[in-house]
Enzyme design. Sequence first.
Site, PDB file in Angstrom:
ATOM      1  N   HIS A 156      49.638  30.096  39.045  1.00 21.18           N
ATOM      2  CA  HIS A 156      48.558  30.023  38.065  1.00 21.18           C
ATOM      3  C   HIS A 156      49.033  29.234  36.844  1.00 21.18           C
ATOM      4  O   HIS A 156      50.130  29.460  36.342  1.00 21.18           O
ATOM      5  CB  HIS A 156      48.095  31.421  37.661  1.00 21.18           C
ATOM      6  CG  HIS A 156      47.256  32.070  38.710  1.00 21.18           C
ATOM      7  ND1 HIS A 156      47.767  32.417  39.937  1.00 21.18           N
ATOM      8  CD2 HIS A 156      45.941  32.417  38.743  1.00 21.18           C
ATOM      9  CE1 HIS A 156      46.800  32.974  40.671  1.00 21.18           C
ATOM     10  NE2 HIS A 156      45.696  32.970  39.972  1.00 21.18           N
ATOM     11  N   ARG A 560      45.087  31.698  50.595  1.00 20.66           N
ATOM     12  CA  ARG A 560      43.888  32.231  49.931  1.00 20.66           C
ATOM     13  C   ARG A 560      42.801  31.171  49.955  1.00 20.66           C
ATOM     14  O   ARG A 560      43.050  30.001  49.692  1.00 20.66           O
ATOM     15  CB  ARG A 560      44.182  32.641  48.491  1.00 20.66           C
ATOM     16  CG  ARG A 560      42.936  33.237  47.804  1.00 20.66           C
ATOM     17  CD  ARG A 560      43.251  33.871  46.464  1.00 20.66           C
ATOM     18  NE  ARG A 560      43.406  32.910  45.407  1.00 20.66           N
ATOM     19  CZ  ARG A 560      42.845  33.035  44.188  1.00 20.66           C
ATOM     20  NH1 ARG A 560      42.086  34.075  43.900  1.00 20.66           N
ATOM     21  NH2 ARG A 560      43.070  32.125  43.266  1.00 20.66           N
ATOM     22  N   GLU A 681      36.381  40.885  43.181  1.00 24.66           N
ATOM     23  CA  GLU A 681      36.647  40.372  41.841  1.00 24.66           C
ATOM     24  C   GLU A 681      35.563  40.699  40.816  1.00 24.66           C
ATOM     25  O   GLU A 681      35.866  41.165  39.732  1.00 24.66           O
ATOM     26  CB  GLU A 681      36.830  38.850  41.920  1.00 24.66           C
ATOM     27  CG  GLU A 681      37.986  38.441  42.829  1.00 24.66           C
ATOM     28  CD  GLU A 681      38.129  36.933  42.939  1.00 24.66           C
ATOM     29  OE1 GLU A 681      38.719  36.325  42.027  1.00 24.66           O
ATOM     30  OE2 GLU A 681      37.645  36.371  43.927  1.00 24.66           O
ATOM     31  N   ASP A 722      38.511  37.756  36.952  1.00 27.46           N
ATOM     32  CA  ASP A 722      37.080  37.477  36.995  1.00 27.46           C
ATOM     33  C   ASP A 722      36.245  38.690  36.602  1.00 27.46           C
ATOM     34  O   ASP A 722      35.165  38.538  36.034  1.00 27.46           O
ATOM     35  CB  ASP A 722      36.685  36.974  38.387  1.00 27.46           C
ATOM     36  CG  ASP A 722      37.085  35.524  38.584  1.00 27.46           C
ATOM     37  OD1 ASP A 722      36.471  34.650  37.956  1.00 27.46           O
ATOM     38  OD2 ASP A 722      38.034  35.269  39.346  1.00 27.46           O
ATOM     39  N   ARG A 760      46.992  40.705  38.938  1.00 33.11           N
ATOM     40  CA  ARG A 760      47.115  40.770  37.477  1.00 33.11           C
ATOM     41  C   ARG A 760      47.580  39.446  36.902  1.00 33.11           C
ATOM     42  O   ARG A 760      48.382  38.735  37.495  1.00 33.11           O
ATOM     43  CB  ARG A 760      48.126  41.845  37.069  1.00 33.11           C
ATOM     44  CG  ARG A 760      47.719  43.261  37.423  1.00 33.11           C
ATOM     45  CD  ARG A 760      48.785  44.254  36.957  1.00 33.11           C
ATOM     46  NE  ARG A 760      48.394  45.625  37.248  1.00 33.11           N
ATOM     47  CZ  ARG A 760      47.597  46.349  36.484  1.00 33.11           C
ATOM     48  NH1 ARG A 760      47.107  45.828  35.371  1.00 33.11           N
ATOM     49  NH2 ARG A 760      47.287  47.584  36.798  1.00 33.11           N
ATOM     50  N   ARG A 893      37.157  28.952  35.072  1.00 31.78           N
ATOM     51  CA  ARG A 893      38.168  29.897  35.547  1.00 31.78           C
ATOM     52  C   ARG A 893      38.600  30.828  34.413  1.00 31.78           C
ATOM     53  O   ARG A 893      38.543  30.466  33.237  1.00 31.78           O
ATOM     54  CB  ARG A 893      39.371  29.142  36.104  1.00 31.78           C
ATOM     55  CG  ARG A 893      39.089  28.493  37.446  1.00 31.78           C
ATOM     56  CD  ARG A 893      40.375  27.995  38.062  1.00 31.78           C
ATOM     57  NE  ARG A 893      40.156  27.411  39.374  1.00 31.78           N
ATOM     58  CZ  ARG A 893      40.097  28.107  40.508  1.00 31.78           C
ATOM     59  NH1 ARG A 893      40.223  29.416  40.480  1.00 31.78           N
ATOM     60  NH2 ARG A 893      39.909  27.506  41.659  1.00 31.78           N
TER      61      ARG A 893
END
Length: 1058
Positions: A156, A560, A681, A722, A760, A893
């Site tokens: 990320h 994913r 989410e 999210d 997380r 995002r």
Amino acid sequence: MADTTDDVGIAEEISFQSFDDDCKLLGNLLFDVLHREVGSNFVEKLERTRILAESACNMRHAGIEHTAELLEKQLASEISNMTLEEALTIARAFSHYLNLMGIAETHHRVRKGRNMAYLSKSCDDTFNQLVQGGLTPDELYKTVCKQEIEIVLTAHPTQINRRTLQYKHIRIAHLLDYNDRPDLSLEDKEMVIEDLVREITSIWQTDELRRRKPTPVDEARAGLNIVEQSLWKAVPHYLRRVSNALKKHTGKPLPLTCTPIRFGSWMGGDRDGNPNVTAKVTKDVSLLSRWMAIDLYFREVDSLRFELSMNQCDDRLSRLAHEILEEEALSDNRHESWNQSSGRSRLKHHGPQASALPTQLPARAHLPSLAENGESQYPRLDIPTPDHNPPNPKDGVNSSSSTTSVGHGEKLHVSVTSSANYSASLPPAVPRSPSFNSSQLLAQRKMFAESQIGKSSFHKLLEPQLPERPGMAPYRIVLGNVKDKLLTTRRRLELLLEDLPCEHDPLDYYETADQLLEPLLFCYESLQSCGSGVLADGRLADLIRRVATFGMVLMKLDLRQESGRHAETLDAITRYLDMGNYSEWDEEKKLDFLTRELRGKRPLVPHSFEVAPDVREILDTFRVAAELGSDSLGAYVISMAANASDVLAVELLQKDARLAVSGELGRACPGGTLRVVPLFETVKDLRAAGSVIRKLLSIDWYREHIIKNHNGHQEVMVGYSDSGKDAGRFTAAWELYKAQEDVVAACNEYGIKITLFHGRGGSIGRGGGPTHLAIQSQPPGSVMGTLRSTEQGEMVQAKFGLPQTAVRQLEIYTTAVLLATLRPPHPPREEKWRNLMEEISEVSCQSYRSVVYENPEFISYFNEATPQAELGCLNIGSRPTRRKSSIGIGHLRAIPWIFAWTQTRFVLPAWLGVGAGLKGACEKGHTEDLQAMYREWPFFQSTIDLIEMVLGKADIPIAKHYDEVLVSKSRQELGAELRRELITAGKFVLIISGHEKLQENNRSLRRLVENRLPYLNPINMLQVEILKRLRGDDDNHKLRDALRITINGIAAGMRNTG
């Protein structure tokens, strides 16, 4: 809650002295460097800026608001009159100082932990608590041995620092650690200072900005680097701590191959909204991870061979050593015979190029392979930075560089530097073309084989001759054979990365961890049986534990993808089969189709059928998953999962790919099927999570599949990012709590075990916070000895960047999961508490959404008041900032959403709506109930504490300054209203917690934040001024660079980003 007695306060003051000394030392050295680099006049201006900011902070801290405002206005005025060059240099100076302060903070924590006689949350501390509390030693031992935790490192985009600078920061941390040694002479201390000056000078002269976006492979390299620089050393140390604590409190050590914690990765596997992660990238990253694992094991075995020089061994190891020598003798005979028959033709074809021996020995060839510092000099994985250039053979450096194509024109470099004992080298890559046929491949394969001829003779010059009798050095003989197989395994992986033919005999290389463990365990058991347990429990035990933890891939790669992409793929398939449009079917019809096909034994469609590129990419991904299998890959995570059909769709596509691949191979696919993990989410999906799992487990095929192929274990992932962006932090926390309760209950109804996977982030707004607190506040029964959790972005470096901090984090994970399993946190004491949470959550969510989604002015305000629009130029991640091209908050995002508000110090996503919800409950007379909930319900207490922590980092005057300079007059009232909402949230959080001021229960954090403000506040003011200029001169690249430097500095000061 942390103790806040006077004794603790005095202890904090004493322990902070050494931290202050480190900050002063680093600050003085930085200023010395700046005197030399930019001149005394500029340093005076820099110091004046700092003094103004510090004076304003002191006035505000003393409650003299008017004077503080005057000083802040003077500071803002002076900054607005600066030239661009001055602003850029000041931003760089303060940014680097904040990074240096961060290094000192980390070092301070390490030093504090080392000096404490009894470390809280350690294995020793927690095991003692449990045994003293009545737990039997046997139950403690069994629970620890059965524990299964997986920490998943993700790419990320929240790590702001270039990896080059991260290396330099680690070097400074090591120097600070060395400087603490009490036995240093005056000369030694002077040398440390000189080294620190060199590092700081190097940092100042290094471009701190990434000039291009990292590729998915770059991100994967960064993850692998964390393993090499830290986790590789930390894991054996951590497992020793667990084993020693177990032996102390139960009388039995941790079994040698038992490891409570393993690691996973999303780097190179997370394709959700990231078109740069292709099937080819995933395959190459998986092979690269295997290559590095083998390379690390190769180095360890090499060092171990020189350590285990003893002769005495048990009969089994003696027989094994005999067998190895006999095989090598046979192999040498065959090799000599082949040399005699083919030597002439080789020389004829290759002339002088085919010389078997080099003209001179490489440097250090006369030395053993163990270096002076105890590390092997064998080739290391070169993890190049974006501007890395592989070594040029013309420069006189012996090197082998393997370059393979990785989707979208990207090149993957596996660069290996030669050393005295390194005999593997690859021929130059032959460029692929349509005319590149099998005969050319065979010719290249032959050239590669011939390039190895004579290398074994060369080895004899460098290594001692093996004894004729295995009794002389049996461990060296066995480990030498292990080393040879590892070398062959590494060569094989290099060929696979090059897409070259690979025909090694499976007996000559390692495919599984069990194959590598077998000879190592033979050596261990032999040493133990011969009374040399002290030797067995040293480096050899550490290597065995590494193999048990990291396996053959270091970190298994998760895949994913968004659920909608799988539906599109099945849509294409059903249309191809003239069955209609899958996406238009209702849920029951989808489930009927999916279960019918899953029970069948034929492939659904031919691999070659023509589809759109997006659909082909999905099918190719499943094909790669079938080729690699569960030996290399972890779970297949479905983001935005909402229905049972979302899970069965992936199961069907996976089954179809495995049938196709096994048909082509003529044998079963390697490994087992991947675990399919739905990720819930949004608030809507979280509320339906339990129902979806019940529906899945009610389907006979699926339940039998889970029992047969996954040991009766269902994994479910819950998303914190999210859900927080959707409904606000408070509502998200409550919905996540309820969803976990419901999912656990659903699995219990069908007798299926559950593992919850927590997605997380680093910031509070994305579910971040202290690890122990987070795990201890989960619903009872949701942590039953198993846990998966992501560690993202800058938190990976912060928690695992140094071996000492990594050991501490691993221990905290272990003890938190153990306590949550054996002493689960209390549920809400009465139903009234749950009802209160529902009321607060409803009001909080309504308040949050009325601002973020329903106020037509909010998006414009957000874009004006924050640097959100400019964040795309940071080049900190390979994926786009939005899932779809839309200007709304919905498709933005969660990371840039929180990143932008963190930059302005308003951190709005973490508290918006909280004040309205708590105020409503208190005004209805529930204040005492809320205070009781805070004292007695761990979940509620942790939620309030985390909100209080982030409120303590928020800064109203700074946020107001952004509004006054950057926001249109017509929208400034919205900003004022939001600041009033922040004050309300702080007020009611303090009422419920009983604290007099924010962060009262964490004085250390409060002091650290206050120490940063004289450097952080000027960077914020510089950012405001630069944004103002940039929005009037959008093409000014120097202004854009200055903005990026301020973003780096604020991220360093806030210690997290998104």
